[in-house]
Design a protein around this motif. Sequence first.
Motif, PDB file in Angstrom:
ATOM      1  N   LYS A 152     -23.110   5.342 -34.323  1.00 41.83           N
ATOM      2  CA  LYS A 152     -23.419   6.579 -33.876  1.00 41.83           C
ATOM      3  C   LYS A 152     -24.312   6.801 -32.365  1.00 41.83           C
ATOM      4  N   ALA A 153     -25.374   5.862 -32.280  1.00 46.99           N
ATOM      5  CA  ALA A 153     -26.217   5.828 -31.062  1.00 46.99           C
ATOM      6  C   ALA A 153     -24.992   5.277 -29.940  1.00 46.99           C
ATOM      7  N   LYS A 154     -24.332   4.219 -30.411  1.00 47.02           N
ATOM      8  CA  LYS A 154     -23.360   3.707 -29.230  1.00 47.02           C
ATOM      9  C   LYS A 154     -22.496   4.760 -28.839  1.00 47.02           C
ATOM     10  N   GLU A 155     -22.031   5.899 -29.768  1.00 49.37           N
ATOM     11  CA  GLU A 155     -21.312   6.955 -29.144  1.00 49.37           C
ATOM     12  C   GLU A 155     -22.129   7.633 -28.065  1.00 49.37           C
ATOM     13  N   LEU A 156     -23.310   7.961 -28.559  1.00 51.01           N
ATOM     14  CA  LEU A 156     -24.156   8.685 -27.615  1.00 51.01           C
ATOM     15  C   LEU A 156     -24.438   7.856 -26.281  1.00 51.01           C
ATOM     16  N   ALA A 157     -24.465   6.699 -26.505  1.00 50.96           N
ATOM     17  CA  ALA A 157     -24.585   5.835 -25.292  1.00 50.96           C
ATOM     18  C   ALA A 157     -23.383   5.990 -24.311  1.00 50.96           C
ATOM     19  N   TYR A 158     -22.275   5.905 -24.921  1.00 49.75           N
ATOM     20  CA  TYR A 158     -21.060   5.990 -23.975  1.00 49.75           C
ATOM     21  C   TYR A 158     -21.075   7.649 -23.477  1.00 49.75           C
ATOM     22  N   LEU A 159     -21.135   8.561 -24.124  1.00 47.11           N
ATOM     23  CA  LEU A 159     -21.383   9.817 -23.789  1.00 47.11           C
ATOM     24  C   LEU A 159     -22.392   9.921 -22.551  1.00 47.11           C
ATOM     25  N   GLU A 200     -23.360   7.484 -20.406  1.00 46.65           N
ATOM     26  CA  GLU A 200     -22.701   6.855 -19.586  1.00 46.65           C
ATOM     27  C   GLU A 200     -21.778   7.632 -18.760  1.00 46.65           C
ATOM     28  N   ASN A 201     -21.003   8.386 -19.426  1.00 48.20           N
ATOM     29  CA  ASN A 201     -19.797   9.062 -18.803  1.00 48.20           C
ATOM     30  C   ASN A 201     -19.995  10.263 -17.976  1.00 48.20           C
ATOM     31  N   HIS A 202     -21.181  10.978 -18.616  1.00 47.03           N
ATOM     32  CA  HIS A 202     -21.437  12.298 -18.117  1.00 47.03           C
ATOM     33  C   HIS A 202     -22.770  12.399 -17.197  1.00 47.03           C
ATOM     34  N   CYS A 203     -23.466  11.366 -17.300  1.00 43.31           N
ATOM     35  CA  CYS A 203     -24.844  11.309 -16.506  1.00 43.31           C
ATOM     36  C   CYS A 203     -24.908  10.539 -15.354  1.00 43.31           C
ATOM     37  N   PRO A 204     -25.220  11.003 -13.912  1.00 42.41           N
ATOM     38  CA  PRO A 204     -25.208  10.225 -12.780  1.00 42.41           C
ATOM     39  C   PRO A 204     -26.253   8.987 -13.300  1.00 42.41           C
ATOM     40  N   ASN A 205     -26.116   7.899 -12.435  1.00 42.89           N
ATOM     41  CA  ASN A 205     -27.025   6.704 -12.449  1.00 42.89           C
ATOM     42  C   ASN A 205     -28.215   7.453 -11.734  1.00 42.89           C
ATOM     43  N   SER A 206     -29.246   7.274 -12.496  1.00 44.40           N
ATOM     44  CA  SER A 206     -30.693   7.733 -12.260  1.00 44.40           C
ATOM     45  C   SER A 206     -31.788   7.128 -13.077  1.00 44.40           C
ATOM     46  N   ARG A 207     -33.056   7.358 -12.508  1.00 41.90           N
ATOM     47  CA  ARG A 207     -34.094   7.162 -13.453  1.00 41.90           C
ATOM     48  C   ARG A 207     -34.048   7.903 -14.919  1.00 41.90           C
ATOM     49  N   GLU A 208     -33.591   9.148 -14.737  1.00 43.29           N
ATOM     50  CA  GLU A 208     -33.327   9.935 -15.972  1.00 43.29           C
ATOM     51  C   GLU A 208     -32.330   9.349 -17.034  1.00 43.29           C
ATOM     52  N   LYS A 209     -31.481   8.700 -16.486  1.00 44.22           N
ATOM     53  CA  LYS A 209     -30.264   8.250 -17.235  1.00 44.22           C
ATOM     54  C   LYS A 209     -30.829   6.735 -18.002  1.00 44.22           C
ATOM     55  N   SER A 210     -31.536   6.112 -17.015  1.00 48.62           N
ATOM     56  CA  SER A 210     -32.143   4.871 -17.647  1.00 48.62           C
ATOM     57  C   SER A 210     -33.238   5.323 -18.999  1.00 48.62           C
ATOM     58  N   LEU A 211     -34.011   6.128 -18.491  1.00 53.33           N
ATOM     59  CA  LEU A 211     -34.949   6.405 -19.554  1.00 53.33           C
ATOM     60  C   LEU A 211     -34.124   7.103 -20.928  1.00 53.33           C
ATOM     61  N   ALA A 212     -33.113   7.880 -20.584  1.00 54.10           N
ATOM     62  CA  ALA A 212     -32.366   8.335 -21.995  1.00 54.10           C
ATOM     63  C   ALA A 212     -31.929   7.152 -22.613  1.00 54.10           C
ATOM     64  N   MET A 213     -31.248   6.084 -22.033  1.00 53.24           N
ATOM     65  CA  MET A 213     -30.760   5.060 -22.624  1.00 53.24           C
ATOM     66  C   MET A 213     -31.875   4.310 -23.241  1.00 53.24           C
ATOM     67  N   THR A 214     -33.001   3.954 -22.605  1.00 54.49           N
ATOM     68  CA  THR A 214     -34.093   3.523 -23.087  1.00 54.49           C
ATOM     69  C   THR A 214     -34.635   3.965 -24.277  1.00 54.49           C
ATOM     70  N   ASN A 215     -34.870   5.227 -24.440  1.00 52.35           N
ATOM     71  CA  ASN A 215     -35.134   5.924 -25.457  1.00 52.35           C
ATOM     72  C   ASN A 215     -34.268   6.182 -26.705  1.00 52.35           C
ATOM     73  N   LEU A 216     -32.950   6.120 -26.208  1.00 52.77           N
ATOM     74  CA  LEU A 216     -31.730   5.919 -27.576  1.00 52.77           C
ATOM     75  C   LEU A 216     -31.963   4.629 -28.063  1.00 52.77           C
ATOM     76  N   GLU A 217     -32.183   3.371 -27.277  1.00 56.97           N
ATOM     77  CA  GLU A 217     -32.330   2.216 -27.935  1.00 56.97           C
ATOM     78  C   GLU A 217     -33.656   2.115 -28.774  1.00 56.97           C
ATOM     79  N   GLN A 218     -34.611   2.807 -28.532  1.00 60.02           N
ATOM     80  CA  GLN A 218     -35.916   2.826 -29.079  1.00 60.02           C
ATOM     81  C   GLN A 218     -35.560   3.919 -30.314  1.00 60.02           C
ATOM     82  N   SER A 219     -34.890   4.959 -30.356  1.00 59.61           N
ATOM     83  CA  SER A 219     -34.492   5.828 -31.554  1.00 59.61           C
ATOM     84  C   SER A 219     -33.787   4.604 -32.504  1.00 59.61           C
TER      85      SER A 219
END
Length: 70
Positions: free
Chosen positions: A30-37, A39-58
């Motif tokens: 389920k987290a991988k599904e959100l990670a792909y979402l 990746e496909n919807h968010c521009p490369n940015s610090r915020e996107k990186s933080l979202a991915m990091t926090n998803l991994e932490q979750s």
Amino acid sequence: MEIVKVIENNFSYHAPTEEQVKKYNEIREKAKELAYLLENHCPNSREKSLAMTNLEQSVMWANASVARNE
């Protein structure tokens, strides 16, 4: 739970049961599904990186919850 039990539980190895492995995999999928979402919807940015990091932490903390409390 008294603090000694909490410390012992949190710093011990918890061999997974078959049911726990299923839960870990479902959480990861389920987290991988959100990670792909993201990746496909968010521009490369610090915020996107933080979202991915926090998803991994979750995922890590969710799986720790299963390991430590079942």
